[in-house]
Design a protein around this motif. Structure first.
Motif, short mmCIF file in Angstrom:
data_model
loop_
_atom_site.label_atom_id
_atom_site.label_comp_id
_atom_site.label_asym_id
_atom_site.label_seq_id
_atom_site.Cartn_x
_atom_site.Cartn_y
_atom_site.Cartn_z
N ASP A 1 -87.71 -44.83 -41.44
CA ASP A 1 -87.99 -45.99 -41.41
C ASP A 1 -87.52 -47.05 -42.36
N PRO A 2 -86.38 -47.72 -42.02
CA PRO A 2 -86.05 -47.97 -40.57
C PRO A 2 -84.93 -46.74 -40.23
N LEU A 3 -84.91 -46.92 -38.90
CA LEU A 3 -83.87 -45.88 -38.06
C LEU A 3 -82.57 -46.37 -38.62
N ASP B 1 -78.70 -47.45 -38.05
CA ASP B 1 -77.97 -48.25 -37.03
C ASP B 1 -77.70 -47.51 -35.68
N TYR B 2 -76.92 -46.24 -35.95
CA TYR B 2 -76.39 -45.50 -34.97
C TYR B 2 -77.29 -44.93 -34.24
N VAL B 3 -78.65 -44.51 -34.62
CA VAL B 3 -79.85 -43.74 -34.10
C VAL B 3 -80.41 -45.05 -33.17
N ARG B 4 -80.50 -45.84 -33.72
CA ARG B 4 -81.37 -47.19 -32.96
C ARG B 4 -80.41 -47.43 -31.79
N LYS B 5 -78.93 -47.74 -31.98
CA LYS B 5 -78.15 -47.96 -30.86
C LYS B 5 -78.21 -46.80 -29.79
N LEU C 1 -80.69 -44.80 -29.08
CA LEU C 1 -82.25 -44.99 -28.33
C LEU C 1 -81.96 -46.17 -27.56
N ASN C 2 -81.44 -47.48 -27.73
CA ASN C 2 -81.54 -48.58 -26.91
C ASN C 2 -80.59 -48.28 -25.78
N THR D 1 -82.08 -35.81 -34.35
CA THR D 1 -81.02 -36.14 -35.10
C THR D 1 -80.75 -34.94 -36.15
N ALA E 1 -87.65 -39.39 -31.22
CA ALA E 1 -88.96 -39.88 -30.72
C ALA E 1 -89.65 -39.23 -29.92
#
Length: 183
Positions: A37-39, A41-45, A47-48, A108, A127
């Motif tokens: 937390d926070p994830l 950027d590459y992981v968030r991208k 997932l989105n 990851t 997740a």
């Protein structure tokens, strides 16, 4: 003589720990998540860019055409690849592991650890919604199978003998995964 018997028995159970033949459709869930937390950027991208609302469905003939013979055996027939002779067991690069059948980001490198089993192991999914856990009653045991939540492909099994913070070991098949290095 007793030591030889013990090690033979131990090796047999180790090989069987990630293989299966039949399963029930009863679900069991885990509360494990990657925990960052926070994830990054590459992981968030990742997932989105791969929404779970897009369920992937193919006929068995389509799956056979899309996957190699080995991938089909593991992903669609619940097979298991050989221990220690697979692509990602020793992978130490930072990045994301995707379902090889539908590109669902599931794990990851942050949660990967060396379990000594010969298969890539993780203590948590990227997740909890990215994987589905199903009771597996094959081989005279009750285990928890890990499936892709997007396409239903067999990825491996989860056991309660992993490291902190979750105590879980997701024992996965390299053939069920694609890996993309952190950009």
């Amino acid at each position: 003589m007793n030591a030889i018997y013990f090690f033979t028995l131990l090796a047999s159970f180790s090989l069987l720990s990630c293989s299966q033949q039949e399963k029930s459709t009863e679900l069991s869930y885990t509360t494990a998540t990657a925990g960052q937390d926070p994830l990054p950027d590459y992981v968030r991208k990742a997932l989105n860019s791969e929404p779970l609302t897009d369920t992937v469905v193919h006929t068995e003939a389509e799956w056979r055409r899309l996957l190699t013979k080995e991938e089909y055996h593991v992903l669609r027939e619940d097979g298991t690849e050989p221990a220690f002779r697979n692509e990602y067991n020793k992978n130490k690069a930072e990045g994301i592991y995707y379902c090889a059948a539908c590109h669902n980001p599931m794990f990851t490198s942050y949660t990967k650890f060396e379990s000594g089993t010969g298969w890539p192991s993780f203590y948590a999914p990227i997740a909890k919604e990215r994987v589905k856990e199903v009771k597996d009653r094959s081989l005279g045991m009750v285990r928890t199978e890990v499936e892709c939540a997007r396409c239903g492909s067999h990825i491996g099994h989860v056991f309660r003998d992993g490291p902190k913070p979750t105590g879980l070991r997701y024992c996965l098949n390299s053939l069920a995964l694609d890996f993309e290095k952190k950009p």
